[in-house]
Design an enzyme around this catalytic site. Structure first.
Site, PDB file in Angstrom:
ATOM      1  N   CYS A  36      45.009  42.469  34.316  1.00 61.23           N
ATOM      2  CA  CYS A  36      43.455  42.742  34.534  1.00 61.23           C
ATOM      3  C   CYS A  36      43.186  43.191  35.859  1.00 61.23           C
ATOM      4  O   CYS A  36      43.070  42.501  36.774  1.00 61.23           O
ATOM      5  CB  CYS A  36      42.508  41.505  34.103  1.00 61.23           C
ATOM      6  SG  CYS A  36      40.854  41.761  34.288  1.00 61.23           S
ATOM      7  N   CYS A  39      39.789  41.472  37.235  1.00 63.57           N
ATOM      8  CA  CYS A  39      40.095  40.007  37.742  1.00 63.57           C
ATOM      9  C   CYS A  39      40.638  40.113  38.928  1.00 63.57           C
ATOM     10  O   CYS A  39      40.351  39.206  39.756  1.00 63.57           O
ATOM     11  CB  CYS A  39      41.096  39.300  36.738  1.00 63.57           C
ATOM     12  SG  CYS A  39      40.714  39.395  34.989  1.00 63.57           S
TER      13      CYS A  39
END
Length: 300
Positions: A36, A39
């Site tokens: 991700c 993230c």
């Protein structure tokens, strides 16, 4: 709860890293994954702010959704990053949209003003006294299964509490689950085995392990009735009666022995009755009532 082994392990990890710390601290819970990109951009912000707010009682916990799919599903995580503020085991704010330091700090400041967060990270200890009282009430009502169930639940919150361990052992003994009680005793740490509450519960277990079958109890009862002056027969019946759960018969027999000859066999009847008091529990209403009968005999 119907969980498989992996799910149970996941719940245990979450309890130790998030739920328990959140009882006193404000936990920033970050759901993320290696793949991700957003993230990875958010992580430095979360780590920096969490470090700056650590002395205010803020803690960062991270959950990799690939490794902890069960936990992510419980929070109904649909996309990542997903970030929550957790306090006392419950989500209190969704921090997902707080992507900058200023946004995150503003939200944390608002939460810290409202919540009784304890800086320093000392976990808040649950008040187990009312639960112990509930377990003792079940014991007093001679509901061993219910008492054992209550004390087993309390034990999860206070695994090193001698009073709770003793209550569990006594409940299992009262329910006739002597093997289970034996397993609890055999698994005790040395420091817990010497706890006064636990020692009294072990006495209850030792007495109960001598439980006779129905025919043996009937024979001992008959012998005691036929030979009221035979102290050995009376004591044998009292021992068997208590082990069989007939504590009223056991106590009445011992009280008659004390009234007849309190010095017999170095006060064996009184010693046995006091042992029974410890096994049942010194605060038990039955013990209090029987103690009064003993006092009447001893002191008039």
């Amino acid at each position: 709860m119907g969980l498989n082994l992996d799910e149970q392990k996941a719940v245990d990890r979450f309890r130790k890293t998030v739920a328990e710390p959140s009882m006193s601290q404000l936990v920033i819970l970050d759901f993320w994954a290696e793949w991700c990109g957003p993230c990875k951009a958010l992580t430095p912000v979360l780590e920096k702010v969490a470090a700056e707010y650590a002395d205010k009682g803020v803690l960062l916990a991270k959950v990799n959704v690939d490794e902890e799919q069960f936990i992510a599903s419980q929070f109904q995580v649909r996309s990542i990053p997903t970030v929550y503020a957790i306090f006392q085991g419950q989500p209190v704010a969704d921090l997902t949209n707080a992507r900058t330091e200023s946004q995150l700090k503003q939200t944390l400041d608002q939460l810290l003003e409202k919540l009784p967060v304890q800086p320093g990270g000392e976990p808040a200890k649950p008040d187990i006294a009312p639960l112990i009282a509930m377990g003792e009430e079940a014991l007093a009502a001679e509901d061993g299964e219910r008492a054992a169930s209550i004390f087993m639940q309390i034990l999860e919150m206070a695994p090193d509490n001698g009073e709770v361990l003793a209550g569990l052992i006594r409940g299992l003994v009262m329910a006739g689950r002597l093997e289970d009680a034996e397993q609890v005793v055999n698994g005790l740490a040395p420091e817990m085995a010497s706890d006064p509450h636990v020692e009294r519960a072990r006495t209850a277990l030792e007495l109960a392990k001598n439980k006779p079958d129905d025919s043996e109890l009937a024979a001992l009862r008959s012998a005691a009735a036929e030979r009221p002056d035979d102290m050995e027969a009376q004591l044998a019946f009292a021992n068997a009666a208590f082990a069989a759960g007939e504590r009223d018969e056991a106590a009445d027999t011992l009280l008659r022995m004390i009234q007849s000859d309190r010095e017999w066999n170095d006060g064996a009847a009184k010693a046995k009755l006091l042992q029974i008091f410890e096994a049942v529990g010194l605060e038990d209403p039955w013990v209090s009532a029987t103690r009064r009968k003993l006092s009447t005999i001893l002191f008039g």
